[in-house]
Design a protein around this motif. Structure first.
Motif, PDB file in Angstrom:
ATOM      1  N   LEU A 228      44.733  14.801 -27.299  1.00 12.27           N
ATOM      2  CA  LEU A 228      45.946  14.569 -28.078  1.00 12.27           C
ATOM      3  C   LEU A 228      47.100  14.110 -27.187  1.00 12.27           C
ATOM      4  CD1 LEU A 228      45.855  17.615 -30.537  1.00 12.27           C
ATOM      5  CD2 LEU A 228      45.535  15.209 -31.128  1.00 12.27           C
ATOM      6  N   GLU A 229      47.193  14.678 -26.004  1.00 14.46           N
ATOM      7  CA  GLU A 229      48.252  14.253 -25.081  1.00 14.46           C
ATOM      8  C   GLU A 229      48.042  12.802 -24.648  1.00 14.46           C
ATOM      9  OE1 GLU A 229      50.685  16.152 -21.372  1.00 14.46           O
ATOM     10  OE2 GLU A 229      48.486  16.235 -21.253  1.00 14.46           O
ATOM     11  N   ASP A 230      46.779  12.411 -24.452  1.00 16.75           N
ATOM     12  CA  ASP A 230      46.489  11.028 -24.043  1.00 16.75           C
ATOM     13  C   ASP A 230      46.727  10.044 -25.176  1.00 16.75           C
ATOM     14  OD1 ASP A 230      45.749  11.873 -21.521  1.00 16.75           O
ATOM     15  OD2 ASP A 230      43.604  11.919 -21.964  1.00 16.75           O
ATOM     16  N   GLU A 231      46.266  10.401 -26.368  1.00 19.98           N
ATOM     17  CA  GLU A 231      46.290   9.460 -27.485  1.00 19.98           C
ATOM     18  C   GLU A 231      47.589   9.480 -28.288  1.00 19.98           C
ATOM     19  OE1 GLU A 231      43.895   7.279 -28.064  1.00 19.98           O
ATOM     20  OE2 GLU A 231      42.612   8.039 -26.434  1.00 19.98           O
ATOM     21  N   PHE A 232      48.256  10.627 -28.339  1.00 20.02           N
ATOM     22  CA  PHE A 232      49.510  10.764 -29.104  1.00 20.02           C
ATOM     23  C   PHE A 232      50.561  11.456 -28.223  1.00 20.02           C
ATOM     24  CE2 PHE A 232      45.877  11.002 -31.951  1.00 20.02           C
ATOM     25  CZ  PHE A 232      46.186  10.085 -32.952  1.00 20.02           C
ATOM     26  N   PRO A 233      50.961  10.841 -27.125  1.00 19.14           N
ATOM     27  CA  PRO A 233      51.837  11.517 -26.151  1.00 19.14           C
ATOM     28  C   PRO A 233      53.202  11.910 -26.696  1.00 19.14           C
ATOM     29  CG  PRO A 233      51.659   9.159 -25.665  1.00 19.14           C
ATOM     30  CD  PRO A 233      50.636   9.463 -26.712  1.00 19.14           C
ATOM     31  N   GLU A 234      53.662  11.244 -27.747  1.00 16.41           N
ATOM     32  CA  GLU A 234      54.999  11.517 -28.294  1.00 16.41           C
ATOM     33  C   GLU A 234      54.983  12.589 -29.376  1.00 16.41           C
ATOM     34  OE1 GLU A 234      57.564  10.098 -26.817  1.00 16.41           O
ATOM     35  OE2 GLU A 234      56.127   9.045 -25.540  1.00 16.41           O
ATOM     36  N   VAL A 235      53.800  13.036 -29.775  1.00 14.08           N
ATOM     37  CA  VAL A 235      53.695  14.008 -30.875  1.00 14.08           C
ATOM     38  C   VAL A 235      53.516  15.408 -30.300  1.00 14.08           C
ATOM     39  CG1 VAL A 235      52.446  14.645 -32.971  1.00 14.08           C
ATOM     40  CG2 VAL A 235      52.616  12.229 -32.311  1.00 14.08           C
ATOM     41  N   TYR A 236      54.321  16.359 -30.755  1.00 15.63           N
ATOM     42  CA  TYR A 236      54.274  17.726 -30.240  1.00 15.63           C
ATOM     43  C   TYR A 236      52.941  18.398 -30.572  1.00 15.63           C
ATOM     44  CZ  TYR A 236      59.198  17.904 -28.893  1.00 15.63           C
ATOM     45  OH  TYR A 236      60.391  17.683 -28.273  1.00 15.63           O
ATOM     46  N   ARG A 237      52.519  19.269 -29.650  1.00  8.48           N
ATOM     47  CA  ARG A 237      51.249  19.974 -29.796  1.00  8.48           C
ATOM     48  C   ARG A 237      51.506  21.483 -29.852  1.00  8.48           C
ATOM     49  NH1 ARG A 237      51.218  16.028 -26.357  1.00  8.48           N
ATOM     50  NH2 ARG A 237      51.660  17.389 -24.573  1.00  8.48           N
ATOM     51  N   PHE A 238      51.384  22.051 -31.058  1.00  5.92           N
ATOM     52  CA  PHE A 238      51.504  23.491 -31.267  1.00  5.92           C
ATOM     53  C   PHE A 238      50.103  24.093 -31.264  1.00  5.92           C
ATOM     54  CE2 PHE A 238      55.619  22.252 -32.721  1.00  5.92           C
ATOM     55  CZ  PHE A 238      56.422  23.383 -32.663  1.00  5.92           C
ATOM     56  N   VAL A 239      49.929  25.190 -30.559  1.00  2.00           N
ATOM     57  CA  VAL A 239      48.606  25.805 -30.465  1.00  2.00           C
ATOM     58  C   VAL A 239      48.692  27.274 -30.870  1.00  2.00           C
ATOM     59  CG1 VAL A 239      46.600  26.221 -28.993  1.00  2.00           C
ATOM     60  CG2 VAL A 239      48.116  24.286 -28.502  1.00  2.00           C
TER      61      VAL A 239
END
Length: 489
Positions: free
Chosen positions: A176-187
């Motif tokens: 997700l960081e590689d493909e959507f770097p501008e989108v926040y990742r909540f885990v």
């Protein structure tokens, strides 16, 4: 309209996700009596034209059977699909979902499954299945993201102790960081208890922690042990015999239909998953309903994460049950705020009042005024320790729609050093195994896995613990001395 995509990974991730979707649909059914597709549904649901192809979901009846609407002529049905991707390297749980009441609102294109499982091995999940399914995972994520008008964030739900949740779950985080770097990742990460029946869970958890440290924007750690304690307290509450305290026969907090009948040594996983689903329900309430002081989900990261790696937020809920499953006389509003800061309401084994706050968010739902919120913050401030450079580190949200059956609720998210003991205990359990090199060969047999992966992972965890130590060392110093310290984080 900002939208979010939920990524459910592994057995635990899919079971928790299933609880969340069930709760969300039932909540929208209670609010949206006519079952009309409206703005509140757009954040997590999309529509596909299936005119003549059967039913979807009927939220107007509070049931999961035939929801119709969106961008179509009147009385022309459209099917509702969730903004979700379901991934598991065993078919069991996903198949159960597809055969259950939620079956009609998942598109087959949203699913990725295998049959062999990851064998409770992080390396199999991350190295083997990650490489094998990477292109398929990216394609599924892109297809789902393209249905969003304005993609705001990804929610990843997984466990830390197993192989697929820990390994493939954190691999997806990297993707997700590689493909959507501008989108926040909540885990949302479910941590194993000390009595976990997966003997390799300390390895899996520490290896996964390194990936969370490096690739997540915000992590909500949940401990199985804390969830089990909370369920036990709810059981005691509803069996106490106090007037007005009852539980519904079909409740999500009962272990068996007809009442709470806990078998010896049986853990109520459905009930525990429901509590985590309740957390996500409250976390996303501002995105789904209107309010006088709604909070954008990305504001949580912006306001509660002052340093990139210190992104672990301790969560607490009050009340701890949803949808009026438990009939308990309502608590006073002020007591609700006090409960949120008590040890008994935390979703990890922690006591934030005796540790150091970097920041805190209060997400309130229901008939609560801004003045009530401010008054309670002022009342509680003197008993809480905040870092000197962020004494006013509060973020607040007011959503006008309460949980079903309750007049108000509160989710507190604390960036607090009380999370440190969880990491210390995890490191202790890891070291106990690693000193003997026990079970190590199972990991080293996987292509691309080297022993350096273990040393790097435990080093990353040690570094995180040290950063919390540095902050804790300032807690009892006078404010003027704290301000002189230059803490490198």
């Amino acid at each position: 309209m900002a939208q979010s995509v939920v990524v459910q990974v592994g057995q635990c991730g899919n079971q928790v996700g299933c609880c969340f979707w069930d709760l969300a649909l039932r909540e929208h059914a209670a609010v949206n009596k006519k079952g009309i597709y409206d703005d509140s549904l757009k954040n997590f649901f999309r529509n596909v034209d299936t005119r003549g192809a059967g039913d979807g979901v009927d939220i107007s009846k509070g049931k999961i059977c035939s929801l119709k609407a969106r961008s179509c002529k009147k009385n022309k049905p459209l099917k509702h699909y969730k903004n979700a991707v379901l991934i598991d390297m065993e078919e069991g749980v996903v198949n159960e979902i597809l055969q259950g009441p939620l079956k009609d609102i998942f598109d087959s294109k949203q699913l990725i499954t295998s049959v062999s499982g990851s064998g409770n091995n992080w390396a199999v999940g991350y190295k083997f299945f990650g490489s094998l399914y990477r292109d398929q995972i990216v394609e599924r994520l892109r297809q789902t993201a393209e249905h969003c008008d304005c993609l705001q964030c990804f929610f990843i739900i997984h466990s830390m102790g197993g192989g697929t949740g820990s390994g493939l779950g954190t691999f997806i985080l990297n993707v997700l960081e590689d493909e959507f770097p501008e989108v926040y990742r909540f885990v949302t990460s479910v941590f194993p208890s000390g009595e976990d029946d997966v003997i390799t869970s300390p390895y899996n958890s520490v290896l996964a922690m390194k990936e969370l440290n490096e690739h997540a924007d915000c992590v909500l750690p949940i401990e199985n042990e804390s969830l089990f304690d909370i369920v036990s307290k709810i059981n005691q509450m509803v069996t106490s015999g106090k007037p007005g305290t009852t539980v519904k026969p079909e409740s999500l907090v009962t272990l068996n239909k007809g009442g709470i009948k806990k078998k010896p040594q049986t853990k109520p996983f459905d009930t525990m998953n429901n509590i985590v689903g309740n957390l996500l329900l409250n976390l996303t309430s501002s995105a789904r309903f209107e309010g006088s002081l709604n909070m954008d989900l990305n504001e949580i990261t912006m306001n509660l994460v002052p340093f990139p790696q210190l992104h672990y937020l301790v969560s607490s809920l009050t009340p701890l049950y949803t949808l009026a499953d438990v009939n308990i006389p309502p608590r006073r509003l002020d007591q609700m705020f006090s409960d949120a800061f008590s040890k008994n309401h935390q979703l990890i084994q922690a006591d934030p009042k005796h540790s150091l706050y970097l920041a805190c968010a209060l997400l309130v739902r229901g008939n609560v005024q801004i003045s009530d919120l401010r008054r309670n913050i002022e009342r509680l401030k003197s008993s809480l320790h905040f870092v000197s450079w962020n004494q006013e580190g509060w973020k607040t949200s007011l959503c006008s729609v309460p949980p079903v059956g309750h007049s108000h609720s509160l989710l507190a998210l604390a960036n607090n050093t009380c999370v440190k003991p969880t990491f210390i205990e995890l490191k202790r359990r890891f070291t106990k195994l690693y000193k003997k090199k026990a079970h190590l060969h199972h990991y080293l047999q996987v292509d691309g896995m080297e022993e350096s992966c273990f040393t790097e992972a435990v080093s990353s965890l040690s570094s995180l613990i040290e950063r919390y130590d540095e902050l804790d060392a300032t807690k009892d110093l006078p404010i003027e001395d704290q301000l002189r310290l230059n803490i490198v984080v």
